[in-house]
Scaffold this active site. Structure first.
Site, PDB file in Angstrom:
ATOM      1  N   ILE A 476      35.122   6.080 -16.252  1.00 25.50           N
ATOM      2  CA  ILE A 476      35.625   6.188 -17.383  1.00 25.50           C
ATOM      3  C   ILE A 476      34.396   7.131 -18.499  1.00 25.50           C
ATOM      4  CG2 ILE A 476      37.292   4.939 -16.138  1.00 25.50           C
ATOM      5  CD1 ILE A 476      36.560   3.052 -18.394  1.00 25.50           C
ATOM      6  N   GLY A 477      33.558   7.176 -17.813  1.00 27.37           N
ATOM      7  CA  GLY A 477      32.721   8.073 -19.164  1.00 27.37           C
ATOM      8  C   GLY A 477      31.605   7.180 -19.213  1.00 27.37           C
ATOM      9  N   THR A 478      30.980   5.571 -18.222  1.00 24.27           N
ATOM     10  CA  THR A 478      30.459   4.794 -19.047  1.00 24.27           C
ATOM     11  C   THR A 478      29.218   5.078 -18.276  1.00 24.27           C
ATOM     12  OG1 THR A 478      31.416   3.494 -17.553  1.00 24.27           O
ATOM     13  CG2 THR A 478      31.932   2.988 -19.641  1.00 24.27           C
ATOM     14  N   PRO A 645      18.997   2.325 -19.884  1.00 22.77           N
ATOM     15  CA  PRO A 645      19.009   2.041 -21.048  1.00 22.77           C
ATOM     16  C   PRO A 645      19.388   2.321 -22.002  1.00 22.77           C
ATOM     17  CG  PRO A 645      16.682   1.752 -19.391  1.00 22.77           C
ATOM     18  CD  PRO A 645      17.547   1.615 -18.701  1.00 22.77           C
ATOM     19  N   GLY A 718      30.202  -2.594 -20.944  1.00 22.83           N
ATOM     20  CA  GLY A 718      30.536  -1.934 -22.057  1.00 22.83           C
ATOM     21  C   GLY A 718      31.741  -2.803 -23.070  1.00 22.83           C
ATOM     22  N   GLU A 719      32.136  -3.993 -22.907  1.00 22.09           N
ATOM     23  CA  GLU A 719      32.779  -4.115 -23.595  1.00 22.09           C
ATOM     24  C   GLU A 719      32.464  -5.433 -24.855  1.00 22.09           C
ATOM     25  OE1 GLU A 719      36.930  -5.343 -21.686  1.00 22.09           O
ATOM     26  OE2 GLU A 719      35.834  -4.594 -20.133  1.00 22.09           O
TER      27      GLU A 719
HETATM   28 MO1  MOS Z   1      39.017  -2.159 -20.228  1.00 18.70          MO
HETATM   29  S1  MOS Z   1      40.436  -3.529 -21.392  1.00 18.70           S
HETATM   30  O1  MOS Z   1      39.028  -3.927 -19.705  1.00 18.70           O
HETATM   31  O2  MOS Z   1      39.890  -0.730 -19.936  1.00 18.70           O
END
Ligand code: MOS
Length: 758
Positions: A476-478, A645, A718-719
């Site tokens: 998803i772009g990550t 990294p 990511g979060e």
């Molecule tokens: Mo994230 S809110 O788990 O896409």
């Protein structure tokens, strides 16, 4: 401490690896979901309800129907059967908005779809949708912002499992709060926030007989397949979902939304492929949002700063029909040591579309509240906020009574304070200045769950020395394409540029949802096992091919390293490249399949697995013009071993910028008259841009492997970067201005009461 800033290594693991899919994106070759075209393709545009509560009285389609290029106007009377889906096992059949589109004539939120125009071109379909006339029996919508919990039982339905409203409890939180020498009792509010990925959501649906193919930018293609199979009464095998590239999602693309079955149903009725792309306005109405939350936090402490009681009671808004729970208490039960605790939630129904997960769901608004409360308590106690956290560091996860797999929160605080220069802080309000600007400093801690979802992958080794790794997960772009290339390269010795990565298709081995920052952690064992199985096949070929150097050996005698097969007793340098072995055997490729078991949702875990971190923030304040800017951020993240990294830093930098948006800019406002999100466009919904971002976002990773997650010790990143940062910014704002803002975002008008003068 392990090295924080990785040096280049021979292994692709831990190497600063640029995105392997980068060239495809910057040259425009990458095909996003709505970029796929098919002969005979028709375009669909939904018609949005212009009220938020009531019923459709009449739909007048007569003018719209006759417009040039229009193929059909669909509504409840002619769309055909769309079934409800129900939740299955694991991540199957998940939906935040369960009602199929057009199921009844009741309108429960503004923008709910009431009809669908389909035409030869997008322009004709849009004109027809605009020409459709609807009249309504209106009722007053409820978009009240003050949230009181509705009357609900102790165990409530959610989008997942039935959930106890008392999420966590120990000791006597009320009694110990009442008798605590120092008390804090505050309520913190976070607004509705809307995900704004650059790529609009879309569905392109193609039927061939009873086989359905969907192009959609999904964060979870297998769940989408399962929901669609149910909605159209098909075996799962008949449905294929393709998601090659995603222009970001932030959670809005995790679960299917109602536009998708509309496109599918229209394609079925017309016997042609149909493409439906949402407008930005629709993205504010009908594909989820982070719900508004109202969170009361009560802390009791001794006069020297030891927590004795913590109560976290919160309410999130939810839609009229659905059961979304924003788990603000996700990190509360374990983050600090406190013998007496209770976390309890409630919900309040509103005439809004269903909320959904948005980056760091639950923990992000939750930590804003609890970390703000910790900062206010430190202020009350005249204790440094870093020290208050050190004083309350837990030895184990006190909510589960089990150890943490790998927690280095104190080291995060140490390193962050050192890099930021925290020891120079003068606690008095408005007391610090630089270049004529007043400075405010603040900090906060962060946590985010770490676990594995079930994951499958295949790895192929081919006779030209190349490899292919495939899994039905998404990027998803990550950086998932890049991480999978790194993992396959590590195990097979095939250089990165010769590893093909294939993602985003339900015809591939089932991959995890791109959610919860768990793809990397979940994929490591699956890709490694797949590579091992491919190598086993190589060994059996090597020992059975006539004329092979290994003909007289048994597979168990052989080893594999750096892309070469060799006899265990020998040095790897004497090995034979696997491509030679395959060519001699006239075998084009060998394939191994691998699988990771889930740890997420384990009812009896041995370890408490989370990532941790902290943010140190500087704001500048110009009282003459009431201008507040975030000028400097230091973020330290303990997310296990960092596999890349470059991608990792990029994730945290993005999260920090999003955190500036959360603290200072983002909020979706509903019109109390008609229930519409008012600022439903990118001009009025403010998000941070480059000019809002500090020139220095200083990111550090501790890089301690967490072997509970996988053999490399990699968690996800990511979060975690968005967790806690809003509390650090509001604290820095208080330090600069003397104004405590407890409802996000901080607005200029909130700061006009500042007593700090130039
Ligand atoms: Mo994230 S809110 O788990 O896409």
């Amino acid at each position: 401490m392990p090295t924080t800033q990785q040096t280049e290594t021979a292994s692709p693991i831990g190497r600063k690896t640029p995105r392997v899919d980068g060239p495809l994106k910057v040259t425009g070759v990458a095909q996003y979901a709505s970029d796929f075209h098919f002969p005979g393709l028709l375009y669909a545009v939904p018609v949005e309800a212009a009220i938020a509560n009531g019923k459709i009285d009449k739909l007048d389609i007569s003018a719209a129907e006759k417009m040039p290029g229009v193929r059909a106007i669909f509504h409840r009377g002619n769309i055909g059967k769309i079934f409800r889906s129900t939740k299955g096992q694991g991540f199957e059949g998940i939906n935040d908005e369960r009602r199929p589109p057009f199921e009844d004539d009741v309108i429960r939120y503004y923008g709910q779809y009431i009809a669908l125009a389909v035409a030869d071109t997008f322009e004709s379909a849009k004109a027809a949708a605009d020409a459709l006339r609807a009249t309504y029996i209106k009722e007053k919508p409820n978009v009240e912002t003050d949230l009181k919990a509705d009357d609900e039982p102790d165990v409530v339905d959610t989008s997942f499992e039935p959930t106890k409203r008392v999420e966590s409890e120990r000791g006597d939180p009320e009694g110990t709060f009442a008798s605590a020498p120092v008390k804090l009792d505050q309520t913190y509010v976070t607004p509705t926030e809307t995900h704004n990925p650059i790529e609009l959501q879309s569905t392109t649906a193609i039927w061939e007989g009873t086989n359905l193919t969907i192009y959609e930018e999904s964060q979870g293609i297998f769940n989408l397949r399962s929901v669609l199979a149910q909605m159209f009464g098909l075996p799962k095998e008949n449905v294929r979902v393709v998601t090659k590239f995603v222009g970001s999602g932030f959670g809005s693309k995790l679960w299917p939304w109602t536009h998708c079955p509309l496109a599918v149903a229209a394609a079925r009725q017309l016997g042609k492929p149909v493409k439906l792309v949402l407008s930005r306005k629709m993205m504010f109405q009908s594909v989820g949002h982070r719900p508004r939350t109202q969170q009361r936090v009560r802390l009791g402490a001794t006069s020297d700063g030891k927590l004795v009681s913590l109560q976290h009671d919160y309410v999130n808004h939810q839609a009229i029909l659905d059961n979304y729970h924003e788990d603000c208490g996700e990190a509360t039960p374990f983050h600090y040591s406190v013998p007496n605790l209770r976390v309890k939630f409630g919900r309040a129904r509103r005439n809004v579309g269903s909320p959904t997960a948005m980056r760091g769901p639950g923990a992000v608004p939750g930590l804003y509240a609890t970390e703000s409360a910790m900062n206010e308590l430190a202020d009350q106690l005249k204790i440094d906020p870093v020290k208050l956290r050190v004083l309350n560091e837990p030895k184990i996860d006190e909510s589960l009574g089990i150890p943490f797999s790998s927690r280095h929160f104190l080291e995060c605080l140490d390193l962050g304070a050192e890099k930021f220069g925290w020891s120079q802080r003068k606690p008095e309000i408005g007391s610090m200045k630089r270049d004529g600007l007043i400075l405010g400093w603040g900090m906060a801690g962060a946590a985010w769950v770490a676990a594995r979802f079930p994951a499958e992958a295949s790895v192929q080794l081919r006779d030209d020395g190349s490899a292919r790794v495939a899994s039905g997960t998404q990027d998803i772009g990550t950086g998932t394409y890049t991480i999978l290339a790194q993992l396959a390269s590590e195990k097979t010795g095939v250089p990165l540029e010769k590893v093909e990565v294939v993602l985003g298709d339900t015809s591939l081995p089932a991959g995890p949802i791109s959610g919860g920052s768990m793809v990397t952690g979940s994929m490591v064992p699956a890709v490694f096992a797949a590579a091992d199985h491919a190598i086993e096949s190589l060994f059996s070929i090597a020992t059975t091919t006539p004329g092979s150097q290994f003909e007289k050996k048994k597979p168990a005698d052989l080893a594999f390293e750096g892309g070469k097969i060799f006899v265990k007793a020998d040095a790897p340098g004497n090995g034979v490249p696997f491509a030679d072995v395959l060519r001699r055997a006239n075998v084009r490729l060998v394939t191994g399949n691998g699988k990771s078991e889930a740890t997420f949702g384990n009812p009896k875990p041995k370890f408490s697995t989370h990532s941790f971190g902290c943010h140190f923030v500087e704001v500048t304040w110009q009282p003459e013009i009431a201008r507040l800017r975030v000028s400097r951020v230091v973020t330290v993240i303990d997310a296990g071993r960092i596999l890349n990294p470059l991608a990792g830093r990029n994730q945290i930098e993005g999260a920090v910028v999003m955190g500036i948006g959360m603290a200072l800019l983002e909020h979706t406002t509903y019109d109390p008259q008609n229930g519409a999100p008012i600022n439903s466009n990118l001009a009025d919904y403010m998000m941070p841009v480059n000019a809002d971002a500090p020139s220095a976002i200083d990111v550090h990773f501790l890089d301690y492997p967490d072997k509970e997650i996988n053999e490399l010790g990699a968690r996800g990143i990511g979060e975690i970067g968005l967790a806690g940062i809003a509390a650090a910014i509001t604290e820095a704002t208080y330090h600069a201005t003397g104004v405590r803002v407890r409802e996000l975002p901080i607005k200029i008008e909130d700061l006009l009461t500042s007593s700090v003068l130039a």
